[in-house]
Design an enzyme around this catalytic site. Sequence first.
Site, PDB file in Angstrom:
ATOM      1  N   LYS A 205      -7.361  75.900 -40.427  1.00  0.00           N
ATOM      2  CA  LYS A 205      -6.265  76.699 -39.880  1.00  0.00           C
ATOM      3  C   LYS A 205      -6.687  78.155 -39.732  1.00  0.00           C
ATOM      4  O   LYS A 205      -7.431  78.683 -40.565  1.00  0.00           O
ATOM      5  CB  LYS A 205      -5.048  76.587 -40.802  1.00  0.00           C
ATOM      6  CG  LYS A 205      -3.773  77.271 -40.280  1.00  0.00           C
ATOM      7  CD  LYS A 205      -2.636  77.091 -41.271  1.00  0.00           C
ATOM      8  CE  LYS A 205      -1.358  77.786 -40.798  1.00  0.00           C
ATOM      9  NZ  LYS A 205      -0.269  77.655 -41.793  1.00  0.00           N
ATOM     10  N   SER A 281       3.874  75.852 -40.016  1.00  0.00           N
ATOM     11  CA  SER A 281       3.055  76.641 -39.110  1.00  0.00           C
ATOM     12  C   SER A 281       1.654  76.054 -38.890  1.00  0.00           C
ATOM     13  O   SER A 281       0.916  76.526 -38.033  1.00  0.00           O
ATOM     14  CB  SER A 281       2.919  78.067 -39.645  1.00  0.00           C
ATOM     15  OG  SER A 281       2.284  78.084 -40.916  1.00  0.00           O
ATOM     16  N   SER A 305       4.709  74.518 -44.520  1.00  0.00           N
ATOM     17  CA  SER A 305       3.851  74.668 -43.348  1.00  0.00           C
ATOM     18  C   SER A 305       2.752  73.629 -43.218  1.00  0.00           C
ATOM     19  O   SER A 305       2.143  73.507 -42.163  1.00  0.00           O
ATOM     20  CB  SER A 305       3.225  76.070 -43.324  1.00  0.00           C
ATOM     21  OG  SER A 305       4.188  77.035 -42.998  1.00  0.00           O
TER      22      SER A 305
END
Length: 613
Positions: A205, A281, A305
């Site tokens: 990420k 996210s 997330s």
Amino acid sequence: MGKFKVMKPVNEVDVSCVKYKEEDIKAPHLTGFLFKLFVKMLEAPLIGSLIVETLKKNNGMTQIFRNTVIPEEPMFRPVFPSQKPEVDVVLVGEDESPLNRLETALKCLPQYDPSLSFQADSGSSFRYWKIRDYAYAYRSKLTTPSVVAEQIISIIEEFKYDKSPTPFLISFDANEVRKQAEASTHRFEQGHPISILDGVFITIKDDIDCLPHTTTGGTTWLHEERSVEKDSVVVSRLRSCGAILLGKANMHELGMGTSGNNSNYGTTRNPHAPERYTGGSSSGSAAIVASGLCPAALGTDGGGSVRIPASLCGVTGLKTTYGRTDMTGSLCAGGTVEVVSPLASSLEDTLLVYAVILGSSSADRLNLNPTPPCLPKLLSHNGGNAIGSLRLGKYTTWFNDVHSSDISDKCEDILKLLSNNHGCQVVEIVVPELEEMRAAHVVSIGSATLCSLTPYCEAGKNPKLSYDTRTSFAIFKSFSASDYIAAQCLRRRLMEYHLDIFKNVDVIVTPTCGMTAPLIPPEAVKNGETNFQVAAYLMRFVVAANLLGFPAISVPVGYDKEGMPIGLQIMGRPWAEATVLALAAAVEELAPVTKKPAIFHDVLNTNRIHKEK
């Protein structure tokens, strides 16, 4: 004079009298021109403050933080009492090398049977390629890391929705991937692969440092202000095992949203239905795993997330105990609710990656006194002998407060199977003050995020943020010092409630999300959107694990009537990742057959492999 509320101390609250209150978010859903106008008004000196205060009052936050007396002292980050040892587990050392921990994890898995994956029957049910499948294919010379790399590179370079390279990735360097794959291929040719992870592709990420890439956090500018000098701790552990780091996964800008919308790099689409969101996210991390390009990825989880996109994309997402993984080298290293954690297409791959990246920082070892990390014994497909003794806490009215009964029904079906097949006991519980918990989480994560980014915003970077991030920041800026202290008093209060619950149950089970993947409004692709009602559904069950630091996992348990994935969340006691993983393994065995996503890339190319074989 305004009315105020005086809370009783936790030990004086009669939990049996607590009534569940359905969440009712009062806020506009805006996209396009109206959204841009709304943000301009939010940022105006006088009218902005009026709008924010009205939103907070209408949603109960003013009452909670300004008109309530909270008797507990503040707890500024999760702190846990000593925990009893887990059962039927294997201890691993935090000071052991990642390679040794990975070998221990392998010994905890059922015996590997290549015929389950490498069979010529094209009519057999769909299943994802696992890490051990890659290792078998390489060791058996069915393919090489370089061959697989070229397939992945061609897919990434051709597969575009909005912007290059794809909405899955923010940063991608084909030559860097080739270089890693060539080195791995050479090791296999020499007969000396580093580990089971050698040549396995993992995506990181874009709020976790991974050389040679910059870290943008989903923004267009942060990499210009913050240089990356070395890998984050978790990435260095993966690299030491021979993993091929594919690139930096797309994400909701600065992690400030649950949909995965990113107007800067293109919004990641759900592989099961490209017209729908992935959740956020860690949107790119979940989507790239669900699409088959990688068996695993790293994400960060500060408000669901990892678990939200895992649930919406039909993969597994683990949120570790706060402090279990070293956050050094990530954008959220200074937070009090965030952790770095793995997403994977199977439970066993989640376990393998977790075994590699676990290990508290020296500061957290000193301050949090973590219990030694353990791994579950999954030597049989039923998840081990300890599963039958587990007590599963269920707050039924909360459990059923979902957008569609498909969600609660599928999760309930799995609980019944756990009871019938393994003897697990479902225990009715009550979780008090859920509204206060949500509010305390917003203030905690919002204040920490704002603190870390205020210098950049003061230097003029605020207009470069997306409109939904600016909406969040306008709200965060309204929080006062007394709001923050009150939120931390609530954190201690809620910790006491949950530790009391864990005296009677081993885990708390809920749906992961209150809705399946929402549709992407076409007008939201360019400038984003604000939709607090959808965010509330997506976050309904996840925030306790963040605010209070507990381990939790989302496991796929089926699909709704529209074919969208549904996840079950299992939240455990502090440091009890092994229990959570063991129960998740049992759930995975009981879950319905996995459906092939609409977007799926068979990078091990089974047809070619069988033809060569």
